[in-house]
Design an enzyme around this catalytic site. Structure first.
Site, PDB file in Angstrom:
ATOM      1  N   THR A 241       0.714  -1.327  -0.061  1.00 21.49           N
ATOM      2  CA  THR A 241       0.031  -0.005   0.166  1.00 21.49           C
ATOM      3  C   THR A 241       0.906   1.366  -0.198  1.00 21.49           C
ATOM      4  OG1 THR A 241      -0.213  -0.024   2.601  1.00 21.49           O
ATOM      5  CG2 THR A 241      -1.922  -1.109   1.265  1.00 21.49           C
ATOM      6  N   SER A 306      -5.278   2.686   5.843  1.00 25.23           N
ATOM      7  CA  SER A 306      -5.014   1.415   4.721  1.00 25.23           C
ATOM      8  C   SER A 306      -4.751   0.032   5.796  1.00 25.23           C
ATOM      9  CB  SER A 306      -3.534   1.534   4.435  1.00 25.23           C
ATOM     10  OG  SER A 306      -2.757   1.422   5.378  1.00 25.23           O
ATOM     11  N   SER A 310      -2.566  -2.835   4.718  1.00 27.98           N
ATOM     12  CA  SER A 310      -1.286  -3.065   5.031  1.00 27.98           C
ATOM     13  C   SER A 310      -0.659  -3.914   6.209  1.00 27.98           C
ATOM     14  CB  SER A 310      -1.017  -1.222   5.639  1.00 27.98           C
ATOM     15  OG  SER A 310      -1.784  -1.123   6.959  1.00 27.98           O
ATOM     16  N   THR A 318       7.588   1.970   8.209  1.00 23.82           N
ATOM     17  CA  THR A 318       7.531   3.498   7.567  1.00 23.82           C
ATOM     18  C   THR A 318       7.074   4.381   8.665  1.00 23.82           C
ATOM     19  OG1 THR A 318       5.241   2.717   7.244  1.00 23.82           O
ATOM     20  CG2 THR A 318       6.650   2.505   5.295  1.00 23.82           C
ATOM     21  N   ARG A 319       7.257   4.017   9.939  1.00 24.47           N
ATOM     22  CA  ARG A 319       6.695   4.682  11.115  1.00 24.47           C
ATOM     23  C   ARG A 319       5.122   5.185  11.034  1.00 24.47           C
ATOM     24  NH1 ARG A 319      10.779   6.506  14.394  1.00 24.47           N
ATOM     25  NH2 ARG A 319       9.426   7.956  15.451  1.00 24.47           N
ATOM     26  N   TYR A 568      -4.225  16.270   6.251  1.00 23.45           N
ATOM     27  CA  TYR A 568      -3.889  15.445   4.866  1.00 23.45           C
ATOM     28  C   TYR A 568      -4.340  16.653   3.980  1.00 23.45           C
ATOM     29  CZ  TYR A 568      -3.628  10.401   5.641  1.00 23.45           C
ATOM     30  OH  TYR A 568      -3.230   9.302   5.700  1.00 23.45           O
TER      31      TYR A 568
END
Lengths: 648, 680
Positions: A241, A306, A310, A318-319, A568
């Site tokens: 993802t 996700s 994910s 990816t933290r 976002y």
């Protein structure tokens, strides 16, 4: 109207309590005192209890065997088939788009928008407002469709570059692998717009030469050893993802590229209810992890948008950040212990204590390493009893400024609910457009009444108002108390409670919005200015690049922190009349990101850097910082076996 | 892109400029009263939340920025924060504007009457106003008019009112406050008042900058101020002042607004109201203190024909595009916004460069009247000791030659081509009949005549030679102020021509060195963007080659046959300044001990002596502006040092060796590479 979750029945909780816990000390988890057979026995016992919770046929026992790993056992496949992600992912998922094959937006025969499938609350519903919204917002029109290449053309895929010696030894280990074109293409991309666009047009670049499916930690150790021995490039693959080009194969890579798909490492190895931890294989995807834990009355509370696809390993690499981090924390707060296989060997801490003062935390080299150092195989995570009560909510504010001020106040008083999100006006309208067709005249009458009340009676400007969606979790009483506190604060900023339904729809939107390609997010400290500037920059760049219709440029505040927030940004434009829409998209995105950095935003809040954002790393963490990361990479992986070239 | 529009010099002839519309014409044909009472609904900034003047003040007093400084000041001075807040409120009270539509309407009515009697026409480029309207809608706007007259800001507001555009708030000097009634009226038409100097006063600075920023950020109204800081008495653009520009750019740099539009406005007067006033001021008669009665008197005396005014609203310049790839904005995020910080070197140089660009944009859009060119001819003839004057047809021929040259150099010349040149010349001359005398078909500056008028009732014999000289100087400096309007058109080629003139050889490098020396020397005198020597040199070469005056190859610069006239003219443009600076150097060489205060009177005396003995040709050197600029340049170059503090406060320490060699270099006696350049 209350959407309560199934509360823990008393009999279940008693079963959990009856679980044996050996150690008297209430400190950390397993102390080194216990010998291995002892441990194994306890683990077995615990797992059988879990298996009981899972309420599956008895055969499941073999599926969740703790200490050992059956490398090539068919039995394992039985268990994983019940999981979400099969080895051949293309069987249930789109090969050239987001999510499940059966779930998509389309216009039906009457020209109305419809969301297909059965998986979501919105599935199978007709969404009458969407078409109008699409047309009015950015001139998207039924007559102008771009058909996608329907099926993968295997001849377009380059034949694999295979390292025969590696392949031979791999075969002898019995670990499943494939060099089938579909399998390889599926693992050659994440979900950046340019990646999906290329697939839809049938353009396929460098793809992995081989896919391997290790079943457990030891399999990974073997694969990494072989890769080092034969100088093969390894690229770990979890949920696929990524939105940072992290999965793109470096075109300059001449070695054979092996995609290491962790999806079959998807078991919960043990749950420690006394210490509230679970030890889990890193390939498990979010929805499975949550479902399995729920069955025993627990949850991790880590819910990134996700989470359907994910994986745990991907979160660590990816933290990642989850929607409910206010209660449960982000991945770095949730992780207790990590096992990672690197070319230099396995790295793990010697204990599972909650905190250590032993120099810089080596976990922080692993979290965010984006597959450049090794493969995360097993993780011990904190778990929490499932919340007794869950309640959605929403608040309408007269404008975005007031909404942000309210969020700030909520964060200041540290009374943020599990999730609190603020959508700007554009997104509010989008959410509205996604409202399914109402079934009764009464509901539509009620809607009209609500709208009248807010816009006419309260004087809110429909083109300025914005909505915060809320999610409360915990004891029923506390939730209600908490809810009142938050609504009281909201009222001070002119907010009006707008009902649970709006809130829930807001969250559902999160999962569904991914099906309508819109992208990306970051963070801030100066929310209002950054939102205005970035949105304006997107609009201007689109105009400069020849986009004919004004783009959709919208944002929402998704997380609040003591000292900042996460915002976002979404943008979408109608690419009719553009010769190279992907390039335009990339330019606009690039400009937007520069604007964010210039306005004091960070490079990424939780999506990672990948290859997409590499160019800004130096200015973000300084040259010395780059050198520090570089030297870690040089020590851990001197031959660049983990050669996905992310991050640095 | 806007930035290109500001900078492009590639072919000035091709520059596209808008047409003009006379706004007085309608005023002459319809009722002023109806006009003053017309429906006024300007387009406002899209993000504007309308607020009252009192709310604006509250926002300033409650801002984090001011709050921070108030706490700081209260700690430093041992006062309570309430006391300091009280001080801040008082400062704000003294400063703030109180824009009122009724006052604006009053002005609209009276100014219509006044303008109609004073001016033939007020010409405005309507396309520029349309662009402005768009800019006001999209972003906060800063209006940057040139400043040549008191009229400027009344005129600006008048035009904006006429075109139904948002009225600006205007930064005005505190000296207007002296005029009781007028001061308050100006306040009600949008002026806010700032002290001329408040160097160390932290609180004042904080109130002031916050006030400006809040008005700008909220899009309350366009903010208007004069980049040059004060009226230019010489009609040359002044070196821009950076304080306010820094303040208005700050909200963009800190990300508080998406963009800010800077709109340069060029206002040119065919005849300046303050013509003779300025000349006297430059000659040492102190500027009369602004007072209401003074203004009325001035108005009475000056009720004659002042020709026309041209106002050109330039292309809005986006601060965002100026800052693009020059400023790393993320640096502002490491310190909370409300804590005042001194701008870094990088930011200062960015603001400075932007300011120069904007002043150049003002210069380039400044409409030039034929009279400006005539002033060149008249002054050069006068300096050539041509006592008889020039025959009219020869005079016209020279004017036409100069017209063509200036057009080639990109001047925005308003020369009516459908009228025969002789008529253009004679009508220009008649408008300025106070400065010229035509007798027996010959034209010259009216030097004696004015002298006679200045001291009515006295016989000529009573006038000392010194007084006579000063009287002549008034006429000459008035004329100079017109010539100066076009200096920016010629300055780069003139620097090149002078460099060629003094260079010992044709070598390009040597000429460049000379150019660079002169440019450096005169950078306080003319608008020459810092650090742009190479561009300026190329621009000058380009213009001279294009007009066929020079041929330039890899190594050499050659003057063509037809180029001699051009080069002679260009050298003579710079000559008064060269000689002026030389005289200042000479004067300083002969002095032993001098304070800054004594400098102007002493150098004036020295120059008068030289003029009377005939050792100096240019009377315009008497201009204190030139003398001050020369001193500033010498201080900048290190030939003079100003001692700060101590008993000798303000004393000038002179480096005689350097002054001597500078004088010689300016006179062309020393090659530029030697000694002096080494010092530079």
């Amino acid at each position: 109207m209350c959407h309560t979750f199934p509360a823990l029945t008393s009999d279940r909780s008693s079963r959990i309590c009856s679980l044996l816990y050996k150690h008297g000390s209430s400190m950390a988890s397993n102390s080194s005192g216990s010998d291995s057979s002892d441990r194994q026995r306890i683990a077995q016992q615990r797992l059988s209890v879990i298996a009981g919770h899972l309420q599956r046929p008895v055969e499941g026992n073999s599926g969740i065997l703790a200490a050992e790993c059956k490398a090539q056992g068919d039995k394992l496949d039985v268990s994983s088939e019940r999981r979400t992600v099969p080895r051949r992912r293309q069987e249930i998922m789109k090969w050239n788009g987001w999510g499940y094959s059966d779930s998509k937006f389309l216009y039906n025969k009457k020209g109305q928008a419809e969301f297909t499938g059965k998986r979501y609350r919105l599935s199978g519903m007709i969404i009458p407002g969407l078409r109008e919204w699409m047309e009015s917002t950015f001139g998207a029109n039924l007559q102008h469709k771009t058909p996608a290449a329907p099926i993968l053309n295997s001849s377009a895929v380059q034949p694999p570059t295979l390292n025969e010696a590696f392949l031979k030894e791999l075969k002898s280990t019995g670990i499943p692998f494939s060099h089938d074109a579909e399998d390889r293409v599926f693992r050659s991309h994440g979900h950046c717009l340019h990646e999906i666009f290329a697939l839809r047009e049938g353009k396929i670049g460098r793809v992995p030469d081989l896919v391997v499916w290790p079943n457990c930690h030891n399999d990974v150790v073997k694969i990494v050893e072989l890769a080092c021995k034969h100088n093969v490039c390894l690229m770990p693959y979890g949920g696929g993802t990524s939105v940072s080009s992290a999965l793109e194969c470096p075109p300059e890579e001449t070695r054979s590229i092996v995609s290491l798909d962790t999806s079959q490492m998807n078991r919960i190895l043990w749950i420690d209810e006394k210490n509230l931890t679970a030890h889990v294989e890193a390939g498990i995807v979010g929805q499975d992890l949550e479902r399995l834990l729920n069955e025993s009355g627990y949850c991790t509370g880590h819910e990134p948008d996700s989470m359907e696809f994910s994986s745990l390993g991907g979160w660590v690499a990816t933290r990642a950040s989850g929607m409910k981090k206010n209660i449960y924390g982000n991945i770095e707060d949730l992780v207790v212990h990590i096992k990672m296989v690197t070319p230099q060997g396995v790295i793990e801490k010697s204990c599972q204590g909650p905190r250590m003062s032993t120099g810089p935390d080596v976990h922080h080299f692993i979290m965010g390493s984006e597959g450049t150092l090794g493969v995360v195989t097993e993780v011990t995570m904190k778990i929490r009893p499932m919340p007794e009560y869950q309640k959605y909510g929403s608040v309408v504010f007269p404008n975005f400024e007031m909404g942000v001020a309210c969020l700030r106040e909520v964060a200041r008083q540290r009374c943020a609910p599990a999730s609190i999100r603020l959508m700007d006006n554009e997104q509010f309208k989008f959410g509205h457009a996604l409202k399914p067709q109402v079934s009764s005249i009464f509901t539509s009458f009620l809607d009209g009444l609500k709208k009248f009340y807010i816009t006419k009676f309260k004087g809110f400007d429909p083109n300025r108002l914005c909505v915060a969606t809320l999610l409360f979790e915990g004891d029923r009483e506390k939730v209600l108390q908490h809810e009142k506190q938050v609504y009281d604060i909201a009222a001070k900023f002119g907010g009006l409670a707008a009902g649970e339904d709006n809130g829930q729809r807001g969250y559902m939107l999160t999962f569904v919005i991914a099906y309508l390609r819109v992208v990306l997010g970051f963070k801030y400290t100066l929310v209002l200015d950054i939102c205005r500037n970035v949105k304006a920059r997107i609009v201007r760049e689109c105009k400069d690049k020849g986009v004919q219709f004004p783009p959709l440029s919208t944002c929402r505040v998704t997380q609040t922190y003591d000292a900042g927030a996460c915002v976002y940004f979404y943008f979408a434009f109608n690419y009719r009349g553009l010769s190279d829409p992907v390039h335009v998209y990339e330019q606009v995105e690039h400009a937007a990101r520069e604007e964010i950095l210039a306005n004091g935003g960070s490079l990424s809040h939780h999506h990672g850097v990948g290859k997409l954002r590499k160019e800004w790393m130096r200015e973000t963490i300084s040259s010395v910082g780059m050198g520090m990361l570089r030297s870690v990479k040089d020590y851990v992986d001197p031959n660049n076996i983990f050669g996905n070239r992310n991050l640095l | 892109m806007a930035s290109e529009a500001v900078y492009s010099h590639r072919d000035p002839m091709l520059k596209k400029r808008d047409d003009f519309e006379d706004i007085l014409e309608e005023r002459r044909n319809s009722s002023d009263l109806r006009y003053a009472l017309k429906c006024y609904t300007p387009v406002l900034y899209k993000g504007l939340t309308p607020c009252k003047v009192s709310e604006l003040k509250q926002m300033v007093l409650q801002s984090d920025q001011l709050g921070y400084v108030i706490t700081q000041v209260s700690k430093e001075k041992g006062m309570t924060t309430d006391e300091v807040t009280g001080d801040a409120a008082a400062i704000l009270e003294e400063m703030a504007q109180r824009l009122q539509l009724s006052t604006v309407r009053f002005f609209a009515f009276t100014l219509s009457k006044v303008f109609k009697t004073l001016f033939r026409s007020i010409c405005v480029n309507e396309e520029g106003l349309q662009r402005l309207q768009q800019a006001i809608h999209n972003h906060p706007v800063v209006l940057l008019p040139s400043h040549r007259s008191y009229m400027d800001f009344l005129l600006m507001s008048y035009i904006l009112y006429t075109y139904d555009l948002a009225l600006p708030v205007i930064a005005a000097g505190m000296d207007f406050m002296g005029m009781k009634v007028v001061g308050e009226m100006l306040r009600m038409s949008g002026a806010f008042f700032i002290r001329r100097s408040f160097g160390g006063d932290k609180l004042y600075w904080a109130v002031f900058s916050e006030y400006v920023k809040i008005m700008l950020k909220n899009g309350y109204a366009p903010v208007e101020f004069f980049l040059e800081g004060t009226r230019s008495r010489t009609a040359k653009s002044l070196t821009p002042k950076l304080g306010l520009l820094n303040i208005v750019m700050d909200p963009f740099l800190k990300g508080e607004v998406f963009d800010i539009s800077l709109v340069p406005v060029s206002i040119s007067y065919e005849r300046t109201l303050e013509e003779a006033l300025y000349a006297r001021e430059l000659l040492g008669v102190p500027k009369p203190k602004e007072s209401t009665s003074g203004l009325f008197k001035a108005r009475k005396i000056l009720s004659e024909d002042y020709g026309s005014i041209h106002v050109y609203f330039g292309q809005p310049v986006s601060v965002r595009s100026l800052a693009e790839s020059r400023v790393n904005r993320s640096q502002f995020n490491l310190i909370p916004r409300h804590i005042p910080t001194r701008p870094s070197e990088e930011i200062l140089s960015f603001v400075n460069d932007s300011a120069y660009r904007l002043v150049r944009a003002q210069e380039e859009n400044m409409v030039l009247k034929p009279w400006v060119l005539l002033a060149f001819v008249l002054l050069q003839k006068q300096a050539a000791e041509d006592k008889q004057g020039t025959a009219l047809d020869e005079f016209t021929e020279q004017a036409v030659w100069l017209r063509d040259l200036s057009r080639h150099y990109g001047a925005f010349l308003h020369w009516p081509d459908h009228i025969p040149p002789s008529e253009v010349v004679s009508s220009s001359l008649s408008l300025h009949r106070g400065l010229v005398r035509i007798s027996e078909g010959r034209v010259q500056l009216a030097l004696e005549q004015v002298g006679g008028q200045q001291v009515p009732g006295e016989t000529r014999s009573a006038i000392t030679p010194e007084e006579e000289l000063l009287n002549q100087a008034v006429v000459i400096l008035s004329c100079v102020s017109y010539r100066n309007q076009a200096l920016n058109v010629f300055i780069r080629p003139a620097l090149l021509a002078s460099a060629i003139h003094t260079a010992a050889s044709n070598r390009k490098q040597e000429i460049y060195n000379g150019f660079s020396f002169l440019r450096n020397m005169f950078s306080n005198e003319f608008i020459l963007c810092p650090g742009a020597t190479v561009q300026d040199f190329e621009e000058a070469c380009y213009l001279l080659v294009k007009t066929g005056a020079l041929q330039i190859n890899q190594q050499e610069v050659l003057i063509t046959e037809r180029g001699h006239r051009t080069l002679a003219f260009l050298t003579s443009v710079l000559d008064p300044f060269l000689q002026g600076y030389q005289v200042v150097c000479r004067f300083l060489c002969e002095e032993d001990c001098l304070t800054e205060k004594q400098f102007i009177p002493a150098v004036r005396k020295f120059i008068i002596k030289h003029l009377l003995t005939g050792r100096l040709r240019y009377i315009e050197v008497l201009s204190s502006d030139l003398q001050k600029n020369a001193l500033a340049a010498l201080i900048r170059l290190g030939a003079v040092q100003k001692i700060k503090g101590g008993e000798e406060q303000g004393t000038l320490k002179l480096n005689k060796v350097m002054l001597n060699s500078l004088e010689d270099t300016l006179g062309g006696k020393l090659p530029t590479q030697k000694s002096v350049v080494a010092h530079l």
